[in-house]
Design an enzyme around this catalytic site. Sequence first.
Site, mmCIF file in Angstrom:
data_model
loop_
_atom_site.group_PDB
_atom_site.id
_atom_site.type_symbol
_atom_site.label_atom_id
_atom_site.label_comp_id
_atom_site.label_asym_id
_atom_site.label_seq_id
_atom_site.Cartn_x
_atom_site.Cartn_y
_atom_site.Cartn_z
ATOM 1 N N GLU A 199 0.914 -1.104 0.160
ATOM 2 C CA GLU A 199 0.064 -0.089 0.208
ATOM 3 C C GLU A 199 1.002 0.997 0.006
ATOM 4 O OE1 GLU A 199 -2.401 -1.798 3.348
ATOM 5 O OE2 GLU A 199 -3.962 -0.890 2.120
ATOM 6 N N GLU B 7 -4.543 -9.162 3.707
ATOM 7 C CA GLU B 7 -5.544 -9.020 4.787
ATOM 8 C C GLU B 7 -6.725 -9.631 4.803
ATOM 9 O OE1 GLU B 7 -3.461 -6.944 3.171
ATOM 10 O OE2 GLU B 7 -2.992 -5.171 4.227
HETATM 11 N N1 COA Z 1 5.014 -8.220 11.534
HETATM 12 C C1 COA Z 1 5.847 -8.607 12.445
HETATM 13 N N2 COA Z 1 7.017 -9.477 12.388
HETATM 14 C C2 COA Z 1 7.153 -10.086 11.146
HETATM 15 C C3 COA Z 1 6.347 -9.872 9.837
HETATM 16 C C4 COA Z 1 5.054 -8.886 10.328
HETATM 17 N N3 COA Z 1 4.316 -8.406 9.427
HETATM 18 N N4 COA Z 1 6.896 -10.421 8.986
HETATM 19 C C5 COA Z 1 7.704 -11.204 9.282
HETATM 20 N N5 COA Z 1 8.277 -10.770 10.598
HETATM 21 C C6 COA Z 1 9.183 -11.224 11.366
HETATM 22 C C7 COA Z 1 9.191 -12.849 11.732
HETATM 23 O O1 COA Z 1 8.251 -13.179 13.056
HETATM 24 C C8 COA Z 1 10.525 -13.149 12.084
HETATM 25 O O2 COA Z 1 10.795 -12.855 13.122
HETATM 26 P P1 COA Z 1 11.992 -13.729 14.088
HETATM 27 O O3 COA Z 1 13.049 -13.871 13.222
HETATM 28 O O4 COA Z 1 12.098 -13.150 15.382
HETATM 29 O O5 COA Z 1 10.935 -15.153 14.343
HETATM 30 C C9 COA Z 1 11.413 -12.315 11.012
HETATM 31 O O6 COA Z 1 10.419 -11.112 10.741
HETATM 32 C C10 COA Z 1 11.458 -13.079 9.680
HETATM 33 O O7 COA Z 1 10.639 -13.617 9.347
HETATM 34 P P2 COA Z 1 10.332 -15.154 8.888
HETATM 35 O O8 COA Z 1 8.795 -15.508 9.014
HETATM 36 O O9 COA Z 1 11.057 -16.244 9.605
HETATM 37 O O10 COA Z 1 10.712 -15.281 7.081
HETATM 38 P P3 COA Z 1 10.206 -16.114 5.966
HETATM 39 O O11 COA Z 1 11.225 -15.792 4.878
HETATM 40 O O12 COA Z 1 9.980 -17.579 6.468
HETATM 41 O O13 COA Z 1 8.899 -15.650 5.754
HETATM 42 C C11 COA Z 1 7.058 -13.965 5.295
HETATM 43 C C12 COA Z 1 8.557 -14.496 5.350
HETATM 44 C C13 COA Z 1 6.823 -12.635 4.886
HETATM 45 C C14 COA Z 1 6.291 -15.036 4.380
HETATM 46 C C15 COA Z 1 6.362 -14.146 6.422
HETATM 47 O O14 COA Z 1 7.258 -13.517 7.562
HETATM 48 C C16 COA Z 1 4.995 -13.942 6.876
HETATM 49 O O15 COA Z 1 3.995 -14.194 6.379
HETATM 50 N N6 COA Z 1 4.867 -12.527 7.314
HETATM 51 C C17 COA Z 1 3.547 -12.063 7.748
HETATM 52 C C18 COA Z 1 3.131 -11.476 6.371
HETATM 53 C C19 COA Z 1 1.854 -10.530 6.631
HETATM 54 O O16 COA Z 1 0.676 -11.463 7.025
HETATM 55 N N7 COA Z 1 1.637 -9.217 6.772
HETATM 56 C C20 COA Z 1 0.824 -8.581 7.325
HETATM 57 C C21 COA Z 1 -0.222 -8.030 6.125
HETATM 58 S S1 COA Z 1 -1.766 -7.397 7.049
#
Ligand code: COA
Length: 241
Positions: free
Chosen positions: A115, A135
């Site tokens: 966004e 979302e």
């Molecule tokens: N908010 C807070 N922390 C987040 C985050 C978010 N939106 N996205 C990633 N992180 C953090 C993870 O918790 C992790 O922290 P840690 O190392 O302390 O455990 C770190 O960033 C790395 O993320 P990780 O999930 O281990 O990386 P990945 O490569 O395996 O996966 C994603 C990447 C983007 C697929 C996954 O992190 C994810 O699905 N994130 C959420 C995306 C989301 O739903 N965003 C909100 C939209 S409203």
Amino acid sequence: MSAFEVIIYEKQDGVAYITLNRPKALNAYSVKMRDELYEVLGAIKDDPGVRVVILKGAGEKAFCAGADLTEFLTAPSPVIARQARFERDIWGRFLSIEQPVIAALHGYVLGSGLEMALCCDIRLASEDARFGLPEPGLGIIPAAGGSQTLPRVIGRAAALEILLSGRWLTAPEALKLKLVNRVVPRAELYPEAEKLAEKIKSHPPAAVRAVKQAVTRGLDLPLAEGLELEERLARRLIAHE
Ligand code: COA
């Protein structure tokens, strides 16, 4: 240099660089980031020394993985968490900046990250970029403008497909849908953004700002009013010269 905690703000030769700087959390958009962006965007808006802005994300993995899920959709309640974000109209602030804003996108570009990119004027992506709006899968809708900006950029059907299916796009798909202007190898992303900024900067600033206004404000107007806007801006520019 930057005095902020979760963003880095730098200014060099008329180019302002904003870097989202929480690489360990994939640059997730937190309330702190909201406040710092609000402050820096306000400063840029009033700074005639800034001719172009480049927005990017720190670290290898992400431009921004969306809202910080540790403070969002959790305590005290989803409603309050969302309310906290509405307290400052960060998206309005992005859209009110008269200087062109270039988004340099790599890795995850999700939720508020996408966004934010949609509020920028030109989007460059590296080959590893992935785009999505998770979302609806979380039971909410994008509320940082995405439900309005995405269809305006890529059209109604493509936007609805992305929103309703939750499917993420690869960089070539994003290019095909015109979500991004260009896709480049990762190593060329920032040099490419800088080259573009230099080109824009080589033009008279008043003309650059007028072009941005004519296009961005004009898009929200019926054609006749858009043409009037163009004429007003053209006259003002001549008077300015
Ligand atoms: N908010 C807070 N922390 C987040 C985050 C978010 N939106 N996205 C990633 N992180 C953090 C993870 O918790 C992790 O922290 P840690 O190392 O302390 O455990 C770190 O960033 C790395 O993320 P990780 O999930 O281990 O990386 P990945 O490569 O395996 O996966 C994603 C990447 C983007 C697929 C996954 O992190 C994810 O699905 N994130 C959420 C995306 C989301 O739903 N965003 C909100 C939209 S409203």
